[in-house]
Every structure is written in structure tokens, then in C-alpha cells.
Design a protein around this motif. Structure first.
Motif, PDB file in Angstrom:
ATOM      1  N   GLN A  53       0.826  -1.204   0.000  1.00  0.00           N
ATOM      2  CA  GLN A  53       0.000   0.000   0.000  1.00  0.00           C
ATOM      3  C   GLN A  53       0.863   1.257   0.000  1.00  0.00           C
ATOM      4  O   GLN A  53       0.570   2.217  -0.711  1.00  0.00           O
ATOM      5  CB  GLN A  53      -0.942   0.003   1.207  1.00  0.00           C
ATOM      6  CG  GLN A  53      -2.055  -1.001   1.092  1.00  0.00           C
ATOM      7  CD  GLN A  53      -2.875  -1.127   2.368  1.00  0.00           C
ATOM      8  OE1 GLN A  53      -2.468  -0.688   3.439  1.00  0.00           O
ATOM      9  NE2 GLN A  53      -4.041  -1.750   2.256  1.00  0.00           N
ATOM     10  N   LEU A  54       1.929   1.263   0.786  1.00  0.00           N
ATOM     11  CA  LEU A  54       2.824   2.420   0.821  1.00  0.00           C
ATOM     12  C   LEU A  54       3.501   2.646  -0.524  1.00  0.00           C
ATOM     13  O   LEU A  54       3.590   3.777  -1.010  1.00  0.00           O
ATOM     14  CB  LEU A  54       3.880   2.253   1.911  1.00  0.00           C
ATOM     15  CG  LEU A  54       3.397   2.423   3.345  1.00  0.00           C
ATOM     16  CD1 LEU A  54       4.485   2.018   4.327  1.00  0.00           C
ATOM     17  CD2 LEU A  54       2.980   3.858   3.588  1.00  0.00           C
ATOM     18  N   LEU A  55       3.988   1.577  -1.126  1.00  0.00           N
ATOM     19  CA  LEU A  55       4.642   1.703  -2.427  1.00  0.00           C
ATOM     20  C   LEU A  55       3.674   2.200  -3.498  1.00  0.00           C
ATOM     21  O   LEU A  55       4.029   3.051  -4.314  1.00  0.00           O
ATOM     22  CB  LEU A  55       5.265   0.378  -2.855  1.00  0.00           C
ATOM     23  CG  LEU A  55       6.510  -0.046  -2.082  1.00  0.00           C
ATOM     24  CD1 LEU A  55       6.944  -1.443  -2.503  1.00  0.00           C
ATOM     25  CD2 LEU A  55       7.642   0.940  -2.291  1.00  0.00           C
ATOM     26  N   ASN A  56       2.469   1.665  -3.494  1.00  0.00           N
ATOM     27  CA  ASN A  56       1.483   2.101  -4.482  1.00  0.00           C
ATOM     28  C   ASN A  56       1.122   3.568  -4.296  1.00  0.00           C
ATOM     29  O   ASN A  56       0.877   4.278  -5.261  1.00  0.00           O
ATOM     30  CB  ASN A  56       0.224   1.243  -4.410  1.00  0.00           C
ATOM     31  CG  ASN A  56       0.416  -0.107  -5.058  1.00  0.00           C
ATOM     32  OD1 ASN A  56       1.257  -0.262  -5.931  1.00  0.00           O
ATOM     33  ND2 ASN A  56      -0.351  -1.083  -4.635  1.00  0.00           N
ATOM     34  N   GLY A  57       1.112   4.013  -3.063  1.00  0.00           N
ATOM     35  CA  GLY A  57       0.786   5.409  -2.788  1.00  0.00           C
ATOM     36  C   GLY A  57       1.914   6.361  -3.135  1.00  0.00           C
ATOM     37  O   GLY A  57       1.686   7.528  -3.466  1.00  0.00           O
ATOM     38  N   LYS A  58       3.145   5.899  -3.076  1.00  0.00           N
ATOM     39  CA  LYS A  58       4.311   6.754  -3.314  1.00  0.00           C
ATOM     40  C   LYS A  58       4.764   6.763  -4.773  1.00  0.00           C
ATOM     41  O   LYS A  58       5.425   7.691  -5.199  1.00  0.00           O
ATOM     42  CB  LYS A  58       5.501   6.295  -2.449  1.00  0.00           C
ATOM     43  CG  LYS A  58       5.256   6.408  -0.977  1.00  0.00           C
ATOM     44  CD  LYS A  58       5.304   7.848  -0.545  1.00  0.00           C
ATOM     45  CE  LYS A  58       5.122   7.940   0.957  1.00  0.00           C
ATOM     46  NZ  LYS A  58       5.006   9.294   1.410  1.00  0.00           N
ATOM     47  N   GLU A  60       4.659   7.145  -8.677  1.00  0.00           N
ATOM     48  CA  GLU A  60       3.940   7.855  -9.718  1.00  0.00           C
ATOM     49  C   GLU A  60       3.993   6.992 -10.970  1.00  0.00           C
ATOM     50  O   GLU A  60       5.069   6.580 -11.408  1.00  0.00           O
ATOM     51  CB  GLU A  60       4.603   9.206  -9.978  1.00  0.00           C
ATOM     52  CG  GLU A  60       3.864  10.048 -10.971  1.00  0.00           C
ATOM     53  CD  GLU A  60       4.520  11.403 -11.144  1.00  0.00           C
ATOM     54  OE1 GLU A  60       4.292  12.004 -12.202  1.00  0.00           O
ATOM     55  OE2 GLU A  60       5.255  11.847 -10.252  1.00  0.00           O
ATOM     56  N   LYS A  61       2.853   6.722 -11.533  1.00  0.00           N
ATOM     57  CA  LYS A  61       2.799   5.854 -12.701  1.00  0.00           C
ATOM     58  C   LYS A  61       2.900   6.703 -13.960  1.00  0.00           C
ATOM     59  O   LYS A  61       2.099   7.592 -14.191  1.00  0.00           O
ATOM     60  CB  LYS A  61       1.518   5.031 -12.693  1.00  0.00           C
ATOM     61  CG  LYS A  61       1.455   4.091 -11.506  1.00  0.00           C
ATOM     62  CD  LYS A  61       0.183   3.314 -11.453  1.00  0.00           C
ATOM     63  CE  LYS A  61       0.195   2.439 -10.211  1.00  0.00           C
ATOM     64  NZ  LYS A  61      -1.041   1.779  -9.983  1.00  0.00           N
ATOM     65  N   LYS A  62       3.932   6.419 -14.744  1.00  0.00           N
ATOM     66  CA  LYS A  62       4.141   7.114 -16.008  1.00  0.00           C
ATOM     67  C   LYS A  62       4.405   6.073 -17.089  1.00  0.00           C
ATOM     68  O   LYS A  62       4.984   5.026 -16.820  1.00  0.00           O
ATOM     69  CB  LYS A  62       5.350   8.048 -15.914  1.00  0.00           C
ATOM     70  CG  LYS A  62       5.160   9.227 -15.008  1.00  0.00           C
ATOM     71  CD  LYS A  62       6.357  10.145 -15.087  1.00  0.00           C
ATOM     72  CE  LYS A  62       6.144  11.375 -14.234  1.00  0.00           C
ATOM     73  NZ  LYS A  62       7.289  12.296 -14.340  1.00  0.00           N
ATOM     74  N   CYS A  63       4.032   6.404 -18.279  1.00  0.00           N
ATOM     75  CA  CYS A  63       4.309   5.526 -19.412  1.00  0.00           C
ATOM     76  C   CYS A  63       5.761   5.695 -19.837  1.00  0.00           C
ATOM     77  O   CYS A  63       6.310   6.786 -19.776  1.00  0.00           O
ATOM     78  CB  CYS A  63       3.390   5.869 -20.581  1.00  0.00           C
ATOM     79  SG  CYS A  63       1.666   5.487 -20.252  1.00  0.00           S
ATOM     80  N   CYS A  64       6.355   4.603 -20.261  1.00  0.00           N
ATOM     81  CA  CYS A  64       7.724   4.644 -20.787  1.00  0.00           C
ATOM     82  C   CYS A  64       7.673   5.091 -22.245  1.00  0.00           C
ATOM     83  O   CYS A  64       6.754   4.717 -22.976  1.00  0.00           O
ATOM     84  CB  CYS A  64       8.358   3.258 -20.736  1.00  0.00           C
ATOM     85  SG  CYS A  64       8.724   2.703 -19.088  1.00  0.00           S
ATOM     86  N   PRO A  65       8.670   5.834 -22.661  1.00  0.00           N
ATOM     87  CA  PRO A  65       8.736   6.192 -24.078  1.00  0.00           C
ATOM     88  C   PRO A  65       8.883   4.937 -24.941  1.00  0.00           C
ATOM     89  O   PRO A  65       9.563   3.984 -24.559  1.00  0.00           O
ATOM     90  CB  PRO A  65      10.003   7.056 -24.170  1.00  0.00           C
ATOM     91  CG  PRO A  65      10.291   7.494 -22.777  1.00  0.00           C
ATOM     92  CD  PRO A  65       9.737   6.445 -21.878  1.00  0.00           C
TER      93      PRO A  65
END
Length: 80
Positions: A53-58, A60-65
Motif C-alpha cells: 500500500q505504501l509503495l502504491n501510494g508513493k 507515480e505511474k508514467k508511461c515509458c517512451p
């Protein structure tokens, strides 16, 4: 309630599979039954759940180029 788990490594693997959402109903039921009797497994489950839960909250999900993805795939295919 058991104070020592004789199968701690296996239990941890099962907990991780369950928390990752990849467990079968049989695995979930087995863990559920185990958590009723094994104090170390209860503690491991709670710790792993909290970490996830902590990792998911911290994170930031970004797409890779696309270029990076293609480069990684090309390197991986070299080893296949």
C-alpha cells in the motif's frame, strides 16, 4: 495460535501472490485458514500488505517512451 511458522518462505511467497492479485481461490482459502492459526503469518501478511500500500501510494505511474521499450526488448531478444 502457533508462535513459529515451519513454512515461512512458502507462506511469504503465497502472501505475495495473493496481494499481487494472482492467486487462485484455493490459495486464498489456504492462506485464510493458515491465518487463523499462525501468528507469524498474520504478521507477515500485515507487513507485506502495508508495504504494498505504501509503495502504491508513493509511486507515480508514467508511461515509458516507446523508444525505451523497443531498446529494452531488443536487448532482451539478444539473450534469447
Amino acid at each position: 495460535m502457533k508462535e513459529h511458522c515451519d513454512h515461512q518462505v512458502d507462506c511469504l511467497k503465497m502472501i505475495q501472490v495473493i496481494l499481487d492479485g494472482q492467486a487462485t481461490e484455493q490459495q486464498i482459502e489456504r492462506l485464510r485458514n493458515n491465518l487463523h492459526t499462525c501468528q507469524p503469518c498474520i504478521q507477515m501478511y500485515n507487513l507485506e500488505k502495508e508495504i504494498k500500500q505504501l509503495l502504491n501510494g508513493k509511486m507515480e505511474k508514467k508511461c515509458c517512451p516507446e523508444q525505451l521499450i523497443a531498446s529494452i526488448k531488443a536487448r532482451i531478444s539478444q539473450f534469447s
